[in-house]
Design a protein around this motif. Structure first.
Motif, PDB file in Angstrom:
ATOM      1  N   THR A  43       5.992  12.321  17.801  1.00 53.52           N
ATOM      2  CA  THR A  43       4.593  12.731  17.778  1.00 53.52           C
ATOM      3  C   THR A  43       3.796  11.941  16.745  1.00 53.52           C
ATOM      4  O   THR A  43       2.648  12.190  16.516  1.00 53.52           O
ATOM      5  CB  THR A  43       4.477  14.231  17.475  1.00 53.52           C
ATOM      6  OG1 THR A  43       5.133  14.490  16.242  1.00 53.52           O
ATOM      7  CG2 THR A  43       5.082  15.050  18.578  1.00 53.52           C
ATOM      8  N   GLY A  44       4.440  11.001  16.117  1.00 54.03           N
ATOM      9  CA  GLY A  44       3.729  10.179  15.141  1.00 54.03           C
ATOM     10  C   GLY A  44       4.415   8.835  15.076  1.00 54.03           C
ATOM     11  O   GLY A  44       5.467   8.626  15.655  1.00 54.03           O
ATOM     12  N   ASP A  45       3.833   7.871  14.377  1.00 54.83           N
ATOM     13  CA  ASP A  45       4.453   6.553  14.382  1.00 54.83           C
ATOM     14  C   ASP A  45       4.759   6.039  12.978  1.00 54.83           C
ATOM     15  O   ASP A  45       5.088   4.893  12.801  1.00 54.83           O
ATOM     16  CB  ASP A  45       3.574   5.549  15.133  1.00 54.83           C
ATOM     17  CG  ASP A  45       2.189   5.469  14.535  1.00 54.83           C
ATOM     18  OD1 ASP A  45       1.339   4.830  15.146  1.00 54.83           O
ATOM     19  OD2 ASP A  45       1.974   6.066  13.466  1.00 54.83           O
ATOM     20  N   ASP A  46       4.690   6.893  11.983  1.00 57.44           N
ATOM     21  CA  ASP A  46       4.887   6.380  10.636  1.00 57.44           C
ATOM     22  C   ASP A  46       6.189   6.879  10.028  1.00 57.44           C
ATOM     23  O   ASP A  46       6.374   6.879   8.831  1.00 57.44           O
ATOM     24  CB  ASP A  46       3.710   6.783   9.731  1.00 57.44           C
ATOM     25  CG  ASP A  46       3.540   8.278   9.667  1.00 57.44           C
ATOM     26  OD1 ASP A  46       4.188   8.976  10.479  1.00 57.44           O
ATOM     27  OD2 ASP A  46       2.777   8.739   8.809  1.00 57.44           O
ATOM     28  N   SER A  47       7.129   7.315  10.857  1.00 60.80           N
ATOM     29  CA  SER A  47       8.337   7.865  10.266  1.00 60.80           C
ATOM     30  C   SER A  47       9.242   6.761   9.757  1.00 60.80           C
ATOM     31  O   SER A  47       9.230   5.643  10.240  1.00 60.80           O
ATOM     32  CB  SER A  47       9.084   8.714  11.280  1.00 60.80           C
ATOM     33  OG  SER A  47       9.729   7.891  12.179  1.00 60.80           O
ATOM     34  N   LYS A 109       7.691  29.178   8.273  1.00 69.59           N
ATOM     35  CA  LYS A 109       6.592  28.455   8.954  1.00 69.59           C
ATOM     36  C   LYS A 109       6.069  27.334   8.070  1.00 69.59           C
ATOM     37  O   LYS A 109       5.822  26.216   8.533  1.00 69.59           O
ATOM     38  CB  LYS A 109       5.462  29.428   9.301  1.00 69.59           C
ATOM     39  CG  LYS A 109       5.819  30.385  10.427  1.00 69.59           C
ATOM     40  CD  LYS A 109       4.688  31.364  10.684  1.00 69.59           C
ATOM     41  CE  LYS A 109       5.105  32.406  11.701  1.00 69.59           C
ATOM     42  NZ  LYS A 109       4.205  33.555  11.771  1.00 69.59           N
ATOM     43  N   THR A 110       5.914  27.634   6.778  1.00 69.29           N
ATOM     44  CA  THR A 110       5.406  26.614   5.857  1.00 69.29           C
ATOM     45  C   THR A 110       6.378  25.448   5.757  1.00 69.29           C
ATOM     46  O   THR A 110       5.973  24.278   5.796  1.00 69.29           O
ATOM     47  CB  THR A 110       5.188  27.234   4.451  1.00 69.29           C
ATOM     48  OG1 THR A 110       4.291  28.326   4.594  1.00 69.29           O
ATOM     49  CG2 THR A 110       4.612  26.224   3.477  1.00 69.29           C
ATOM     50  N   ALA A 111       7.671  25.762   5.647  1.00 72.18           N
ATOM     51  CA  ALA A 111       8.673  24.691   5.533  1.00 72.18           C
ATOM     52  C   ALA A 111       8.645  23.793   6.769  1.00 72.18           C
ATOM     53  O   ALA A 111       8.768  22.566   6.670  1.00 72.18           O
ATOM     54  CB  ALA A 111      10.064  25.297   5.348  1.00 72.18           C
ATOM     55  N   LEU A 112       8.454  24.403   7.936  1.00 78.42           N
ATOM     56  CA  LEU A 112       8.421  23.603   9.166  1.00 78.42           C
ATOM     57  C   LEU A 112       7.154  22.757   9.234  1.00 78.42           C
ATOM     58  O   LEU A 112       7.176  21.606   9.685  1.00 78.42           O
ATOM     59  CB  LEU A 112       8.516  24.512  10.390  1.00 78.42           C
ATOM     60  CG  LEU A 112       9.867  25.221  10.554  1.00 78.42           C
ATOM     61  CD1 LEU A 112       9.816  26.219  11.700  1.00 78.42           C
ATOM     62  CD2 LEU A 112      10.980  24.200  10.803  1.00 78.42           C
ATOM     63  N   LEU A 113       6.043  23.341   8.779  1.00 83.12           N
ATOM     64  CA  LEU A 113       4.789  22.576   8.798  1.00 83.12           C
ATOM     65  C   LEU A 113       4.854  21.384   7.842  1.00 83.12           C
ATOM     66  O   LEU A 113       4.242  20.350   8.078  1.00 83.12           O
ATOM     67  CB  LEU A 113       3.608  23.484   8.414  1.00 83.12           C
ATOM     68  CG  LEU A 113       3.115  24.421   9.522  1.00 83.12           C
ATOM     69  CD1 LEU A 113       2.155  25.463   8.960  1.00 83.12           C
ATOM     70  CD2 LEU A 113       2.444  23.622  10.642  1.00 83.12           C
ATOM     71  N   GLU A 114       5.616  21.548   6.762  1.00 80.89           N
ATOM     72  CA  GLU A 114       5.708  20.472   5.767  1.00 80.89           C
ATOM     73  C   GLU A 114       6.720  19.395   6.163  1.00 80.89           C
ATOM     74  O   GLU A 114       6.706  18.293   5.613  1.00 80.89           O
ATOM     75  CB  GLU A 114       6.095  21.058   4.400  1.00 80.89           C
ATOM     76  CG  GLU A 114       4.935  21.831   3.763  1.00 80.89           C
ATOM     77  CD  GLU A 114       5.343  22.547   2.479  1.00 80.89           C
ATOM     78  OE1 GLU A 114       6.553  22.573   2.173  1.00 80.89           O
ATOM     79  OE2 GLU A 114       4.451  23.088   1.819  1.00 80.89           O
ATOM     80  N   ALA A 115       7.594  19.708   7.111  1.00 78.78           N
ATOM     81  CA  ALA A 115       8.639  18.741   7.489  1.00 78.78           C
ATOM     82  C   ALA A 115       8.050  17.630   8.349  1.00 78.78           C
ATOM     83  O   ALA A 115       7.219  17.867   9.224  1.00 78.78           O
ATOM     84  CB  ALA A 115       9.744  19.465   8.257  1.00 78.78           C
ATOM     85  N   GLN A 135       2.675  19.458  14.665  1.00 81.67           N
ATOM     86  CA  GLN A 135       2.377  18.838  13.369  1.00 81.67           C
ATOM     87  C   GLN A 135       3.466  17.867  12.929  1.00 81.67           C
ATOM     88  O   GLN A 135       3.247  17.050  12.026  1.00 81.67           O
ATOM     89  CB  GLN A 135       2.251  19.924  12.278  1.00 81.67           C
ATOM     90  CG  GLN A 135       1.125  20.914  12.486  1.00 81.67           C
ATOM     91  CD  GLN A 135      -0.235  20.259  12.380  1.00 81.67           C
ATOM     92  OE1 GLN A 135      -0.472  19.472  11.467  1.00 81.67           O
ATOM     93  NE2 GLN A 135      -1.101  20.548  13.333  1.00 81.67           N
ATOM     94  N   ALA A 136       4.639  17.962  13.532  1.00 82.97           N
ATOM     95  CA  ALA A 136       5.761  17.121  13.086  1.00 82.97           C
ATOM     96  C   ALA A 136       5.605  15.694  13.615  1.00 82.97           C
ATOM     97  O   ALA A 136       5.082  15.479  14.707  1.00 82.97           O
ATOM     98  CB  ALA A 136       7.076  17.718  13.576  1.00 82.97           C
TER      99      ALA A 136
END
Ligand code: SAM
Length: 343
Positions: A43-47, A109-115, A135-136
Motif C-alpha cells: 500500500t506504499g512504496d517507501d518500505s 489499534k494504535t500499535a497497528l496504526l503505527e506499524a 494505513q500500513a
C-alpha cells in the motif's frame, strides 16, 4: 463444519502447512513467496526491505517447501543480523482479541496504526478494520503457511529497518507467537532491545469464551491445548490427567480437527476418569466472530459433540470444577465468598 484452513495460529501447520496438494502449494507460492519485501499487498512504496545482499534473507520462504509436501524446510532460520545493514525497526506482537473490532484494545489499534508493515495469518489480517490496514505500507499475510516462516519474515523486515506488527488472535502470549519471535531473534544473533521488541496484550479466547458462558473462570483455572503439533499426545494426556484430578476449571484450546479426532476422544475419556459426567461444560465457537455459537452441556455429552459443527479449531471448551453449576443458562464457578459471607 469449518475446514482446517480456518485454523488459528499454530494449527495452521497441523492442518495444511506443507500443503498436501499442488494446488495448495501454488496458492501459497503466489500469495506469499516473499523474502522480506515481496508482500502480498503493498500500500506504499517507501518500505525498506531486504537484507544487505540481494538474496540473503533466505529463511522466510513461506510456501517454498510446500510443493513437495515437506514442511520441514520452513523451520530453518535463514538470514542473521549480519546480513542486514539498516538500523533495525520496532517489532510488536499484537493481540487482536477474539475477532470483532470492538474487542481490540486501543493500544492494539494504535500499535497497528503505527506499524509500517503488518504480518499475520490471512484470517487475522482479515479481522483488522480496513481503516487500520489501509494505513500500513505493506500487509504480508500467509493463508496456510507455518508460523515459523511468517514470524521470521516479520523479524527480517524489522532487521531491514521497518516497524513491523505481527498479529494473532487473542493474546500473543497464549499459544501464540510472542515467544517464537524472541527465540528467532536470539537465533539470528539479535537482541530484543536491538529491535525494540514489544508485546501488546489482547483478550485471550479463554476470557472471551468465559464471558459468553457466564462466570465459569473466577477461581483457579488451567488451560490445556490438544494440539499435538508441538507437544506429543502422551505428554498432553499426562497434563490432562494432572489437571483434571485437581480442583481446576479447565479451558481446552485447539480441541478438534479432522486430524485430531482421536485427541479429542482421549481428552473426553481422561476428563471422565476424574470428573462426574454431570460436570458443566461450556462450548464457545468463534467468540466475537460472525459465526459465534455458545452451548452449555454436561461432560458426559461432550464426546458426541466432537462431530458436531460447534466444536472445531475456533472453539474453546470450558470444563467446570466440582463446584461449578448452571444457573439460568449461565455457568457459575463459586469463588469461595459463600464460605465466609451470608448472602
Ligand atoms: C493457537 S490458539 C491461539 C490462542 C490465542 N492466542 C488466544 O489468546 O486466545 C488457537 C485456539 O484458540 C482458541 N480460539 C481462538 N479464537 C477463538 C474464538 N474467537 N472463539 C473461541 N476460541 C478461540 C481455539 O481453541 C483455537 O483452536
Amino acid at each position: 463444519m469449518s475446514t482446517d484452513t480456518d485454523a488459528d495460529a499454530d494449527d495452521e501447520s497441523t492442518s495444511k502447512c506443507g500443503a498436501s496438494s499442488v494446488s495448495e502449494a501454488e496458492t501459497e507460492s503466489s500469495s506469499s513467496g516473499s523474502k522480506c519485501g515481496a508482500s502480498s499487498s503493498e500500500t506504499g512504496d517507501d518500505s525498506k526491505c531486504g537484507a544487505s545482499s540481494s538474496d540473503s534473507s533466505s529463511g522466510s520462504k513461506c510456501g517454498a517447501s510446500s510443493s513437495d509436501g515437506d514442511s520441514s524446510n520452513e523451520q530453518e532460520v535463514g538470514a542473521t543480523i549480519d546480513d542486514f545493514d539498516a538500523d533495525p525497526g520496532q517489532l510488536t506482537a499484537v493481540g487482536l482479541g477474539p475477532g470483532h473490532a470492538e474487542g481490540m484494545t486501543e493500544r492494539a489499534k494504535t500499535a497497528l496504526l503505527e506499524a509500517e508493515h503488518i504480518v499475520g495469518y490471512t484470517t487475522y489480517i482479515d479481522l483488522i478494520p480496513d481503516e487500520i490496514t489501509e494505513q500500513a505500507d505493506e500487509l504480508y499475510d500467509t493463508p496456510m503457511c507455518g508460523e515459523v516462516s511468517r514470524t521470521e519474515e516479520a523479524i527480517d523486515r524489522t532487521l531491514a529497518g521497518n516497524d513491523v506488527a505481527i498479529v494473532g488472535s487473542g493474546d500473543p502470549n497464549v499459544y501464540a507467537l510472542a515467544g517464537l519471535a524472541l527465540e528467532i531473534l536470539e537465533s539470528k544473533g539479535a537482541t530484543a532491545t536491538m529491535v525494540d521488541f514489544d508485546v501488546v496484550p489482547g483478550v485471550p479466547a479463554a476470557q472471551s469464551c468465559g464471558a459468553r458462558l457466564g462466570a465459569p473462570l473466577v477461581n483457579d483455572t488451567v488451560s490445556v491445548s490438544l494440539s499435538d503439533h508441538l507437544v506429543p499426545m502422551p505428554e498432553i494426556e499426562s497434563r490432562l490427567h494432572a489437571v483434571a484430578k485437581e480442583s481446576f476449571t479447565i479451558t481446552i484450546y485447539n480441541p478438534w480437527s479432522r486430524k485430531r479426532r482421536e485427541n479429542f476422544q482421549k481428552c473426553c475419556e481422561i476428563l471422565l476418569t476424574h470428573r462426574d459426567e454431570g460436570t458443566p461444560v461450556g462450548i464457545v465457537h468463534g467468540a466475537g466472530r460472525e459465526d459465534e455459537r455458545v452451548m452449555i452441556t454436561e461432560l458426559g455429552e461432550l464426546e458426541d459433540l466432537g462431530e458436531s459443527e460447534i466444536i472445531d479449531m475456533t472453539t474453546t471448551i470450558v470444563v467446570g470444577n466440582e463446584e461449578t453449576y448452571v444457573w439460568d443458562d449461565r455457568m457459575v464457578t463459586p469463588r469461595g465468598y459463600e464460605t465466609k459471607y451470608d448472602y
